[in-house]
Design an enzyme around this catalytic site. Structure first.
Site, PDB file in Angstrom:
ATOM      1  N   CYS A   1      44.929  57.773  35.041  1.00  0.00           N
ATOM      2  CA  CYS A   1      45.655  57.190  36.410  1.00  0.00           C
ATOM      3  C   CYS A   1      46.872  57.755  36.366  1.00  0.00           C
ATOM      4  CB  CYS A   1      45.550  55.830  36.375  1.00  0.00           C
ATOM      5  SG  CYS A   1      44.097  55.149  36.795  1.00  0.00           S
TER       6      CYS A   1
ATOM      7  N   HIS B   1      51.350  52.994  40.735  1.00  0.00           N
ATOM      8  CA  HIS B   1      49.985  53.231  40.660  1.00  0.00           C
ATOM      9  C   HIS B   1      49.090  52.008  41.196  1.00  0.00           C
ATOM     10  CE1 HIS B   1      45.979  54.409  39.651  1.00  0.00           C
ATOM     11  NE2 HIS B   1      45.920  53.527  38.704  1.00  0.00           N
TER      12      HIS B   1
ATOM     13  N   ASN C   1      41.769  51.484  43.672  1.00  0.00           N
ATOM     14  CA  ASN C   1      42.094  52.034  42.747  1.00  0.00           C
ATOM     15  C   ASN C   1      41.754  53.803  42.939  1.00  0.00           C
ATOM     16  OD1 ASN C   1      43.342  53.393  40.634  1.00  0.00           O
ATOM     17  ND2 ASN C   1      42.750  51.815  38.849  1.00  0.00           N
TER      18      ASN C   1
HETATM   19  N1  ACO Z   1      33.971  39.212  41.303  1.00  0.00           N
HETATM   20  C1  ACO Z   1      33.690  38.202  40.932  1.00  0.00           C
HETATM   21  N2  ACO Z   1      33.984  37.476  39.831  1.00  0.00           N
HETATM   22  C2  ACO Z   1      34.472  38.568  38.867  1.00  0.00           C
HETATM   23  C3  ACO Z   1      34.580  39.926  39.188  1.00  0.00           C
HETATM   24  C4  ACO Z   1      34.274  40.479  40.540  1.00  0.00           C
HETATM   25  N3  ACO Z   1      34.104  41.666  41.029  1.00  0.00           N
HETATM   26  N4  ACO Z   1      34.899  40.515  37.984  1.00  0.00           N
HETATM   27  C5  ACO Z   1      35.146  39.849  37.184  1.00  0.00           C
HETATM   28  N5  ACO Z   1      35.001  38.682  37.414  1.00  0.00           N
HETATM   29  C6  ACO Z   1      34.798  37.314  36.908  1.00  0.00           C
HETATM   30  C7  ACO Z   1      34.752  37.398  35.280  1.00  0.00           C
HETATM   31  O1  ACO Z   1      33.384  37.462  34.875  1.00  0.00           O
HETATM   32  C8  ACO Z   1      35.592  36.128  34.716  1.00  0.00           C
HETATM   33  O2  ACO Z   1      34.472  35.202  34.908  1.00  0.00           O
HETATM   34  P1  ACO Z   1      34.472  34.024  33.689  1.00  0.00           P
HETATM   35  O3  ACO Z   1      35.800  33.278  33.858  1.00  0.00           O
HETATM   36  O4  ACO Z   1      33.214  33.157  33.815  1.00  0.00           O
HETATM   37  O5  ACO Z   1      34.282  34.793  32.474  1.00  0.00           O
HETATM   38  C9  ACO Z   1      36.424  35.957  35.877  1.00  0.00           C
HETATM   39  O6  ACO Z   1      36.011  36.536  37.236  1.00  0.00           O
HETATM   40  C10 ACO Z   1      37.931  36.055  35.566  1.00  0.00           C
HETATM   41  O7  ACO Z   1      37.626  37.414  34.966  1.00  0.00           O
HETATM   42  P2  ACO Z   1      39.257  38.267  34.539  1.00  0.00           P
HETATM   43  O8  ACO Z   1      38.715  39.354  33.834  1.00  0.00           O
HETATM   44  O9  ACO Z   1      39.713  37.287  33.593  1.00  0.00           O
HETATM   45  O10 ACO Z   1      40.196  38.296  35.878  1.00  0.00           O
HETATM   46  P3  ACO Z   1      41.358  38.822  36.181  1.00  0.00           P
HETATM   47  O11 ACO Z   1      42.276  37.822  36.614  1.00  0.00           O
HETATM   48  O12 ACO Z   1      42.053  39.185  34.666  1.00  0.00           O
HETATM   49  O13 ACO Z   1      41.191  40.062  37.011  1.00  0.00           O
HETATM   50  C11 ACO Z   1      41.225  42.601  37.003  1.00  0.00           C
HETATM   51  C12 ACO Z   1      40.557  41.152  36.364  1.00  0.00           C
HETATM   52  C13 ACO Z   1      41.352  42.701  38.377  1.00  0.00           C
HETATM   53  C14 ACO Z   1      40.354  43.556  36.622  1.00  0.00           C
HETATM   54  C15 ACO Z   1      42.586  42.522  36.165  1.00  0.00           C
HETATM   55  O14 ACO Z   1      42.317  42.183  34.772  1.00  0.00           O
HETATM   56  C16 ACO Z   1      43.233  43.964  36.291  1.00  0.00           C
HETATM   57  O15 ACO Z   1      43.398  44.319  37.226  1.00  0.00           O
HETATM   58  N6  ACO Z   1      43.327  44.338  35.032  1.00  0.00           N
HETATM   59  C17 ACO Z   1      44.077  45.843  35.005  1.00  0.00           C
HETATM   60  C18 ACO Z   1      43.542  46.952  35.650  1.00  0.00           C
HETATM   61  C19 ACO Z   1      44.421  48.253  35.510  1.00  0.00           C
HETATM   62  O16 ACO Z   1      45.589  47.977  35.401  1.00  0.00           O
HETATM   63  N7  ACO Z   1      43.528  49.245  35.188  1.00  0.00           N
HETATM   64  C20 ACO Z   1      44.470  50.507  34.770  1.00  0.00           C
HETATM   65  C21 ACO Z   1      44.157  51.457  35.626  1.00  0.00           C
HETATM   66  S1  ACO Z   1      42.736  52.206  35.770  1.00  0.00           S
HETATM   67  C22 ACO Z   1      42.760  53.569  35.015  1.00  0.00           C
HETATM   68  O17 ACO Z   1      43.388  54.047  34.456  1.00  0.00           O
HETATM   69  C23 ACO Z   1      41.278  54.091  35.147  1.00  0.00           C
END
Ligand code: ACO
Length: 339
Positions: A119, A264, A294
């Site tokens: 990214c 980003h 993204n």
């Molecule tokens: N729909 C519904 N529920 C979901 C989904 C979905 N699409 N995805 C995950 N969940 C559930 C999980 O299973 C979890 O359930 P549980 O509590 O029963 O275990 C719950 O939602 C919470 O999951 P978390 O991972 O804790 O959710 P969070 O609030 O952290 O959001 C996210 C997840 C959006 C992925 C976030 O962590 C994030 O944005 N992280 C950073 C992403 C990023 O910056 N990436 C870098 C760039 S990408 C690159 O370089 C390729």
């Protein structure tokens, strides 16, 4: 004859972008996996993303974005003497996507290469493009960020945490010596913290252990992105402000001196968190994650192109572009708009 280093500033003289026409809404995803529009919007800000049609490749999207960037710079493809392609979703494992794009641009032996910095690839591309032009090695560089990620997504309940995030797209810029010495790329700083490489990535195909790829890797999802979302989130909200402050300090500037902040687009919450923490006014930021999700290395040049077409960019404006991604890689580029 030895080259003489006489270029002080390198400007962005053209921008372009391309997205496939197919819009995939959160509701559409919720029909094929256990997710909901509400969850995706609340956690990420994403409303929809674009997926390519079967047969459309990264170099096809890159070509469309490149042609638009060339047109806005008033150049033909043959005016370019180096092509940089930043991508984490290459057209093939090898050769690099740059080769496919170079051929589609109708270029004969013009040089170029792929940048594998995920990214953050576009920020790395600005750093490399600036150095290659300032050294006198090349005159006009086409820098493209492109991703066709949709075919690699695990569109099942198992892959919902990453599948909901990513989309396809391409953005391109032209880099040339600036006519106005006050305009152009002022400073780029990049970093890698390789010890966290396992927190976000695609495991197979892989030469580790002499495996490459087996049917079970497809069956168990090892060919799709895997991410420790919370871990990535925490590092993104720490490292992005850190590198922005490095650039500001280096340039003797502070937050109010920046006219436009482009982050980003991995998660709207990440960007809101950073803006709030650094005292950046909302009206000086621009996000498009709502429409495209993204798009990894394509994100920053797409944002830049939308801002240019919306008339948001005025000559002399200071633009701070910052990215964070797998690797971990991150970086920030300060550009003064104008040729
Ligand atoms: N729909 C519904 N529920 C979901 C989904 C979905 N699409 N995805 C995950 N969940 C559930 C999980 O299973 C979890 O359930 P549980 O509590 O029963 O275990 C719950 O939602 C919470 O999951 P978390 O991972 O804790 O959710 P969070 O609030 O952290 O959001 C996210 C997840 C959006 C992925 C976030 O962590 C994030 O944005 N992280 C950073 C992403 C990023 O910056 N990436 C870098 C760039 S990408 C690159 O370089 C390729």
């Amino acid at each position: 004859m030895a080259r003489v280093r006489e270029i002080s500033q390198v400007a962005i003289t053209g921008t372009g972008m391309a997205v496939p026409p197919r819009i995939v809404t959160n509701d559409e995803l919720s029909k094929i996996m256990d997710t909901s529009d509400e969850w995706i919007r609340q956690r990420t800000g994403i409303e929809e993303r674009r997926y390519v049609a079967p047969g459309v490749s990264a170099s096809d999207l890159a070509l469309e974005a490149s042609q638009k960037a060339l047109a806005t710079a008033g150049l033909n493809a043959t005016d370019i003497d180096f092509v940089l392609v930043a991508t984490l979703s290459p057209e093939q494992y090898f050769p690099g996507t740059c080769s496919f794009l170079q051929a589609k641009l109708g270029l004969s032996t013009t040089s170029g290469l792929d940048i594998r910095a995920q990214c953050s690839g576009f920020v790395y591309g600005l750093e490399m493009g600036q150095a290659l032009i300032a050294s006198g090695q090349y005159k006009r560089i086409l820098l493209v960020g492109v991703e066709v990620q949709s075919p690699a997504l695990d569109l099942t309940d198992r892959g919902r945490d990453t599948a909901a995030l990513f989309g396809d797209g391409a953005g391109a810029v032209i880099l040339e010596a600036a006519k106005n010495p006050k305009h152009g790329i002022q400073r780029v700083i990049t970093h890698i913290e390789g010890k966290h490489a396992d927190k976000l990535g695609v495991q197979y195909p892989s030469a580790i252990g002499g495996v490459w790829i087996k049917p079970e890797h497809i069956a168990d999802g090892g060919v799709s992105p895997k991410m420790d979302g919370r871990f990535v989130f925490k590092h993104a909200v720490t490292r992005m402000p850190e590198v922005i402050n490095e650039v500001l300090l280096d340039q003797g500037l502070s937050v109010p001196d920046i006219d436009l902040w482009l982050f980003h687009q991995a998660n709207l919450r990440i960007n809101e968190h950073i803006a709030q923490g650094m005292g950046i006014p909302v009206e000086k930021t621009y996000n498009n994650i709502q429409k495209y999700g993204n798009t990894s290395a394509a994100t920053l040049p797409m944002l830049l192109d939308e801002c240019r077409r919306d008339g948001r960019l005025k000559d002399g404006d200071r633009i701070m572009m910052t990215a964070f991604g797998a690797g971990f890689t991150w970086g920030s580029a300060l550009v003064t708009w104008g040729k």
